[in-house]
Enzyme design. Sequence first.
Site, PDB file in Angstrom:
ATOM      1  N   ALA A 130      46.347  45.916  46.255  1.00 28.49           N
ATOM      2  CA  ALA A 130      47.296  44.791  46.316  1.00 28.49           C
ATOM      3  C   ALA A 130      47.174  43.936  45.067  1.00 28.49           C
ATOM      4  O   ALA A 130      46.158  43.261  44.869  1.00 28.49           O
ATOM      5  CB  ALA A 130      47.028  43.944  47.553  1.00 28.49           C
TER       6      ALA A 130
ATOM      7  N   ASN B 117      48.579  41.291  44.611  1.00 26.93           N
ATOM      8  CA  ASN B 117      48.685  39.905  45.044  1.00 26.93           C
ATOM      9  C   ASN B 117      48.484  39.863  46.555  1.00 26.93           C
ATOM     10  O   ASN B 117      49.207  40.530  47.289  1.00 26.93           O
ATOM     11  CB  ASN B 117      50.068  39.363  44.670  1.00 26.93           C
ATOM     12  CG  ASN B 117      50.130  37.852  44.709  1.00 26.93           C
ATOM     13  OD1 ASN B 117      49.469  37.215  45.532  1.00 26.93           O
ATOM     14  ND2 ASN B 117      50.925  37.273  43.827  1.00 26.93           N
TER      15      ASN B 117
ATOM     16  N   ALA C 166      29.479  38.442  45.443  1.00 24.54           N
ATOM     17  CA  ALA C 166      28.987  37.188  44.855  1.00 24.54           C
ATOM     18  C   ALA C 166      30.027  36.507  43.977  1.00 24.54           C
ATOM     19  O   ALA C 166      29.819  35.391  43.531  1.00 24.54           O
ATOM     20  CB  ALA C 166      27.717  37.458  44.053  1.00 24.54           C
ATOM     21  N   GLY C 167      31.143  37.199  43.735  1.00 26.04           N
ATOM     22  CA  GLY C 167      32.180  36.602  42.885  1.00 26.04           C
ATOM     23  C   GLY C 167      32.995  35.562  43.650  1.00 26.04           C
ATOM     24  O   GLY C 167      32.782  35.331  44.839  1.00 26.04           O
TER      25      GLY C 167
ATOM     26  N   GLY D  79      52.781  37.690  35.716  1.00 22.88           N
ATOM     27  CA  GLY D  79      53.014  39.037  36.228  1.00 22.88           C
ATOM     28  C   GLY D  79      53.882  39.016  37.476  1.00 22.88           C
ATOM     29  O   GLY D  79      54.770  39.860  37.643  1.00 22.88           O
ATOM     30  N   THR D  80      53.651  38.057  38.340  1.00 23.79           N
ATOM     31  CA  THR D  80      54.453  37.951  39.566  1.00 23.79           C
ATOM     32  C   THR D  80      55.920  37.713  39.229  1.00 23.79           C
ATOM     33  O   THR D  80      56.815  38.324  39.820  1.00 23.79           O
ATOM     34  CB  THR D  80      53.924  36.795  40.443  1.00 23.79           C
ATOM     35  OG1 THR D  80      52.581  37.086  40.803  1.00 23.79           O
ATOM     36  CG2 THR D  80      54.756  36.627  41.698  1.00 23.79           C
TER      37      THR D  80
ATOM     38  N   LYS E 215      46.830  28.922  31.473  1.00 16.86           N
ATOM     39  CA  LYS E 215      47.282  30.318  31.550  1.00 16.86           C
ATOM     40  C   LYS E 215      47.704  30.791  30.155  1.00 16.86           C
ATOM     41  O   LYS E 215      48.456  30.103  29.474  1.00 16.86           O
ATOM     42  CB  LYS E 215      48.452  30.409  32.528  1.00 16.86           C
ATOM     43  CG  LYS E 215      48.921  31.823  32.821  1.00 16.86           C
ATOM     44  CD  LYS E 215      49.907  31.829  33.987  1.00 16.86           C
ATOM     45  CE  LYS E 215      50.435  33.226  34.256  1.00 16.86           C
ATOM     46  NZ  LYS E 215      49.375  34.189  34.606  1.00 16.86           N
TER      47      LYS E 215
ATOM     48  N   GLY F 219      31.509  43.155  45.287  1.00 15.84           N
ATOM     49  CA  GLY F 219      31.741  41.988  44.440  1.00 15.84           C
ATOM     50  C   GLY F 219      31.565  40.733  45.271  1.00 15.84           C
ATOM     51  O   GLY F 219      32.247  39.722  45.075  1.00 15.84           O
TER      52      GLY F 219
ATOM     53  N   THR G 256      42.122  43.627  39.579  1.00 19.02           N
ATOM     54  CA  THR G 256      43.230  44.009  38.697  1.00 19.02           C
ATOM     55  C   THR G 256      42.792  45.151  37.785  1.00 19.02           C
ATOM     56  O   THR G 256      41.645  45.596  37.828  1.00 19.02           O
ATOM     57  CB  THR G 256      43.659  42.825  37.811  1.00 19.02           C
ATOM     58  OG1 THR G 256      42.517  42.382  37.077  1.00 19.02           O
ATOM     59  CG2 THR G 256      44.180  41.680  38.667  1.00 19.02           C
TER      60      THR G 256
ATOM     61  N   HIS H  27      52.861  27.237  36.304  1.00 14.83           N
ATOM     62  CA  HIS H  27      51.418  27.438  36.407  1.00 14.83           C
ATOM     63  C   HIS H  27      50.670  26.311  35.695  1.00 14.83           C
ATOM     64  O   HIS H  27      51.233  25.547  34.927  1.00 14.83           O
ATOM     65  CB  HIS H  27      51.017  28.777  35.770  1.00 14.83           C
ATOM     66  CG  HIS H  27      51.268  29.955  36.652  1.00 14.83           C
ATOM     67  ND1 HIS H  27      52.513  30.544  36.747  1.00 14.83           N
ATOM     68  CD2 HIS H  27      50.456  30.654  37.494  1.00 14.83           C
ATOM     69  CE1 HIS H  27      52.437  31.560  37.590  1.00 14.83           C
ATOM     70  NE2 HIS H  27      51.212  31.651  38.066  1.00 14.83           N
TER      71      HIS H  27
END
Lengths: 257, 257, 257, 257
Positions: C113, C115, C12-13, C153-154, C147, C10, C80, C143
């Site tokens: 992970a 996060n 190029a993301g 989620g955290t 969002k 990934g 994710t 945030h």
Amino acid sequence: MSDIKVAVLGAAGRMGTQACAAVEAADGLELVASLDNGDTISSETLAGADVAVDFTVPAVTEANVHAVLDAGVHAVVGTTGWDDDSRARVAAHLAELSPRGTGGTGSLGVLIAPNFGLSAVLAMTFAAKAARYFESAEVIELHHPNKVDAPSGTARHTAAAIAVARAEAGLGPSPDATETGWEARGADVDGVRVHAVRLRGLVAHEEILFGNEGEQLIIRQDSFDRSSFMPGVLLAIRSVVSRPGLTVGLEHVLDLS
Amino acid sequence: MSDIKVAVLGAAGRMGTQACAAVEAADGLELVASLDNGDTISSETLAGADVAVDFTVPAVTEANVHAVLDAGVHAVVGTTGWDDDSRARVAAHLAELSPRGTGGTGSLGVLIAPNFGLSAVLAMTFAAKAARYFESAEVIELHHPNKVDAPSGTARHTAAAIAVARAEAGLGPSPDATETGWEARGADVDGVRVHAVRLRGLVAHEEILFGNEGEQLIIRQDSFDRSSFMPGVLLAIRSVVSRPGLTVGLEHVLDLS
Amino acid sequence: MSDIKVAVLGAAGRMGTQACAAVEAADGLELVASLDNGDTISSETLAGADVAVDFTVPAVTEANVHAVLDAGVHAVVGTTGWDDDSRARVAAHLAELSPRGTGGTGSLGVLIAPNFGLSAVLAMTFAAKAARYFESAEVIELHHPNKVDAPSGTARHTAAAIAVARAEAGLGPSPDATETGWEARGADVDGVRVHAVRLRGLVAHEEILFGNEGEQLIIRQDSFDRSSFMPGVLLAIRSVVSRPGLTVGLEHVLDLS
Amino acid sequence: MSDIKVAVLGAAGRMGTQACAAVEAADGLELVASLDNGDTISSETLAGADVAVDFTVPAVTEANVHAVLDAGVHAVVGTTGWDDDSRARVAAHLAELSPRGTGGTGSLGVLIAPNFGLSAVLAMTFAAKAARYFESAEVIELHHPNKVDAPSGTARHTAAAIAVARAEAGLGPSPDATETGWEARGADVDGVRVHAVRLRGLVAHEEILFGNEGEQLIIRQDSFDRSSFMPGVLLAIRSVVSRPGLTVGLEHVLDLS
């Protein structure tokens, strides 16, 4: 300039006790009467006071103010429970005492303050002024966990003032893409989100957050102790003697020009 | 109302580039000229602009403003490096252009803003207003670790304004019983303690703390990104056209009444 | 010790681009392959990598990890979309590759992970450790306003961990006398109140508040920029080579003893 | 399990009075003796106590601990004034009482805690753990303006622990390009900058800031009232009975695994 003579009503209560002590310790103020439950309010019992400070209970505070005015004494009121009707009756009473055209510093004044905390009043005032300049605004209030209502009156008042300022500036609602989980987004007070935190160890605190692209402004106030109200009470006493008519809110006697 | 026509000087620099984009995106503003290093400033190159925004460098900014005025154009200045003398020369130039008695919205205006960040300007302004009501006041500024000077100009300016307000209110120095360890107590700016934190990850932040017995008021502002200056730049452009003469500081065009 | 050879999937993301740059800039790491959409994952394309870092999309991340393992390469996963089932299949794959009794640094490891932010992971970890020592606990997450879900989620993860720690310590619910205005009291996550603020200018922030009579502990973390994830990515790469088997959560490779 | 019997030394002092009340209110603890100035410490006066809590004064605390140990009683010490020599003498005394090989829960324990505030101890402990993961670290302590020393002992201790952790992790000094204005940059404690704020209304507070590119971690603790020390005192009493030997610091009896 001679001392301002002060009577305290509700002198045996928590706030009244502190008010008596604060008046006695203050330069230029003299405590001349301490009345409580059962004492009659009259020229005699007010003992020559220039200002009477009411820290009694909602059930008697309005009657007290009328009696104080009948005795020719200014009033500062820290008791809760006032509404539009009771305030209007006091305003009418003051108007009778101050016929049109005869106003001035000789006329009587009444100052009703929902909050004597300087930091709280300043935070609300600054928040209202800042509101028109930011895309987003939210309020967080934090209190001890024994508080039964949420959000606090101060936070509601702050959010309402922010909402008015935003409307006047032509701002729409704060941006919010929330699709799920609205229960985490707090109460909606006139379109402004208000969050209430309850935490053992805290007393009364408010944090107002403003955001634009790339910047944030936070106004926070902490009331750790009831003693923090006394500077505001003293300021109210000193101000009311030269402020005829009805004033609601300590912010009107602050010099914020 | 027709659009305000805007020229940007220093259009290729970091701030100038953002200013051009912000003007182009703003309702009621039109970008008519983008000048940079080597371009002459004249009626022709300013291309009918009502306002010229200067984001150049200290070495040329004053000359730019005089040239802009000679072309009959209002000026907004975000470049640093101005002192009392250069400001006085601009004020004199403006006075020549606006003979006594002929002022009004037709006269030219210059707005020099050391800081276009609304949150920073509001924080400073509110701090100055709050200062007279608190026994203690200190300032903490926090910046990225590449900053070479401490404390920041904004923090110095804030502390100086607090000191003036305290003096006017008859307050002495903030209470401080420190006997040992003065090096931890920060810089003394006109009697107000100022602390500078340098931390990787931060940009530009300021926190002003006020304390009384039992209460605290904190005013904090965070500048995360240069983009945060653009609302202030747009406000300055829109204000300067109806504000003849020299104005120093964005706070004077904010509506804080 | 020779350099750890790293492949980025990934590449190029947004995250992949930063990961490539971070690996190239890091001491002791060498970028040997940058794969993206359409590239096959094999021993050849991984080009001798010791570790492959996956920042692709939920639809392909699990297949990528199996392919990486088949090529005999360790994996670090920041994508994710993992659930109990997909994690179990990776664990089973690892178990096949590491027969009982032959484990050790020679065996392959996978680190997933959710996060990579060190400050976020540390805040959650410390909050879980502190939780048993305080009567009250609440979480505020803040945030940007784009969002779509609340709370984050955290924040959910943090609140759940606090709830587990409180239960283990025999603590009941945080004290709360609220009778009216529950909508201001946030979401209930396993009995812990979680508040979500949405403010223009913010990115991703979390504040965890703990209170006892007379004291407060606040753990706050701010993620201002995606660049903040790179120290965690590098730590994961360096750790996974000596951590056989499946690890979920960066906290397990932090040295917090 | 039977109650732990507790004696309080310095029972008439500010901390001693609160400790007596806290012990009496606590489940599983019984207050059996309250000694103060002039009382002899012996088996008789300790009245069967399992643990003696010393909140006396620096001049007598060491002698008290030796007398407590001679009476076969565990000790928890909150008095300041201990140094390496006095601690070594207590350790030696304990060693005599617990011959090599006979240790165990039957042996006596002494727990000396410079700080019983759980939030303060946790903040310091977490700060030491986090320190190795951040490029920048600074400490701000905030206290009431009657404090004579700066920075606070807690802040010094925190900074020193951060410095040790950074050194162990091979980190150099926090980045800092400051050229002018060092007096604003706080005290240097083992290479970590520590700032001291003095503000009316505050009690004892500490904020530890960590920064990496794009992220920040803040650990803050507030001690609003001496009552906040009591949970730590109770925890110390409950822990010392099963912790033979000398322990310095409440953090060692916290379960932070």
